[in-house]
Design a protein around this motif. Structure first.
Motif, PDB file in Angstrom:
ATOM      1  N   LEU A 165      -8.058  -3.785  -2.940  1.00  0.00           N
ATOM      2  CA  LEU A 165      -6.904  -2.965  -2.579  1.00  0.00           C
ATOM      3  C   LEU A 165      -7.074  -2.388  -1.171  1.00  0.00           C
ATOM      4  CD1 LEU A 165      -4.238  -1.718  -3.505  1.00  0.00           C
ATOM      5  CD2 LEU A 165      -5.551   0.204  -4.407  1.00  0.00           C
ATOM      6  N   VAL A 166      -8.284  -1.970  -0.843  1.00  0.00           N
ATOM      7  CA  VAL A 166      -8.567  -1.435   0.490  1.00  0.00           C
ATOM      8  C   VAL A 166      -8.417  -2.536   1.533  1.00  0.00           C
ATOM      9  CG1 VAL A 166     -10.370  -0.446   1.958  1.00  0.00           C
ATOM     10  CG2 VAL A 166     -10.048   0.410  -0.362  1.00  0.00           C
ATOM     11  N   ARG A 167      -8.897  -3.749   1.213  1.00  0.00           N
ATOM     12  CA  ARG A 167      -8.761  -4.867   2.145  1.00  0.00           C
ATOM     13  C   ARG A 167      -7.289  -5.220   2.371  1.00  0.00           C
ATOM     14  NH1 ARG A 167     -13.400  -7.620  -0.772  1.00  0.00           N
ATOM     15  NH2 ARG A 167     -15.208  -6.934   0.415  1.00  0.00           N
TER      16      ARG A 167
ATOM     17  N   SER B 121      -5.364  -5.045   5.919  1.00  0.00           N
ATOM     18  CA  SER B 121      -4.669  -6.189   6.522  1.00  0.00           C
ATOM     19  C   SER B 121      -3.211  -5.854   6.814  1.00  0.00           C
ATOM     20  CB  SER B 121      -4.764  -7.415   5.616  1.00  0.00           C
ATOM     21  OG  SER B 121      -4.041  -7.214   4.419  1.00  0.00           O
ATOM     22  N   LYS B 122      -2.555  -5.102   5.926  1.00  0.00           N
ATOM     23  CA  LYS B 122      -1.177  -4.690   6.174  1.00  0.00           C
ATOM     24  C   LYS B 122      -1.105  -3.740   7.361  1.00  0.00           C
ATOM     25  CE  LYS B 122       0.605  -5.394   1.537  1.00  0.00           C
ATOM     26  NZ  LYS B 122       1.246  -4.800   0.368  1.00  0.00           N
ATOM     27  N   ALA B 123      -2.075  -2.855   7.484  1.00  0.00           N
ATOM     28  CA  ALA B 123      -2.112  -1.935   8.625  1.00  0.00           C
ATOM     29  C   ALA B 123      -2.331  -2.706   9.925  1.00  0.00           C
ATOM     30  CB  ALA B 123      -3.201  -0.889   8.428  1.00  0.00           C
ATOM     31  N   ALA B 124      -3.175  -3.737   9.880  1.00  0.00           N
ATOM     32  CA  ALA B 124      -3.424  -4.545  11.074  1.00  0.00           C
ATOM     33  C   ALA B 124      -2.157  -5.290  11.491  1.00  0.00           C
ATOM     34  CB  ALA B 124      -4.558  -5.529  10.820  1.00  0.00           C
ATOM     35  N   VAL B 125      -1.411  -5.820  10.527  1.00  0.00           N
ATOM     36  CA  VAL B 125      -0.163  -6.527  10.829  1.00  0.00           C
ATOM     37  C   VAL B 125       0.849  -5.559  11.428  1.00  0.00           C
ATOM     38  CG1 VAL B 125       1.810  -7.719   9.780  1.00  0.00           C
ATOM     39  CG2 VAL B 125      -0.512  -8.338   9.110  1.00  0.00           C
ATOM     40  N   ALA B 126       0.957  -4.361  10.849  1.00  0.00           N
ATOM     41  CA  ALA B 126       1.899  -3.361  11.358  1.00  0.00           C
ATOM     42  C   ALA B 126       1.529  -2.940  12.777  1.00  0.00           C
ATOM     43  CB  ALA B 126       1.935  -2.153  10.439  1.00  0.00           C
ATOM     44  N   THR B 127       0.236  -2.781  13.045  1.00  0.00           N
ATOM     45  CA  THR B 127      -0.218  -2.416  14.379  1.00  0.00           C
ATOM     46  C   THR B 127       0.099  -3.516  15.381  1.00  0.00           C
ATOM     47  OG1 THR B 127      -2.000  -1.132  13.403  1.00  0.00           O
ATOM     48  CG2 THR B 127      -2.239  -1.714  15.716  1.00  0.00           C
TER      49      THR B 127
END
Length: 122
Positions: A4-6, A10-16
């Motif tokens: 879940l953390v991964r 990954s979603k945070a990296a895509v948003a960034t």
């Protein structure tokens, strides 16, 4: 839990990445759409003039707001005089609003004094 953390990372990296890619174009488009509000000469004098205009415009709006306030007070007085005609829904909404105002006041006092809502200090 680790997966879940991964996924979240990954979603945070895509948003960034999306924000980094499209952020400057959004900024430019926002400025272009609102260019009528941008002063061509951003000087200290112009900023002071605009702040004075805002202050005196707000000052000039006080009588209108004062009249609107007393109209609201008169409306509430009329509703209280005819309280036998009130619907249960209206009474419930008024009670909920009063409770919410009281709760915000209490929370503000607790936070203002340096306390926490849970009672534990971090």
């Amino acid at each position: 839990m680790a997966s879940l953390v991964r996924q979240l990372q990954s979603k945070a990296a895509v948003a960034t990445e999306i924000a980094a890619k499209h952020g400057s174009s959004y900024y430019k488009q926002l400025l272009e759409n609102n260019k009528q509000y941008i002063q061509s000469e951003p000087t200290v004098q112009k900023c002071q003039e605009l702040s004075k205009q805002l202050f005196y415009t707000r000052l000039a709006s006080i009588p209108g707001r004062y009249e609107a306030f007393w109209k609201e007070v008169d409306y509430i007085k009329q509703r209280l005089l005819a309280r036998n005609d009130l619907k249960l829904e209206e009474v419930g909404i008024a009670a909920l609003f009063a409770g919410e105002c009281y709760a915000w006041f209490c929370v503000g006092e607790i936070v203002g004094r340096g306390g926490t809502l849970t009672g534990y200090r971090v």
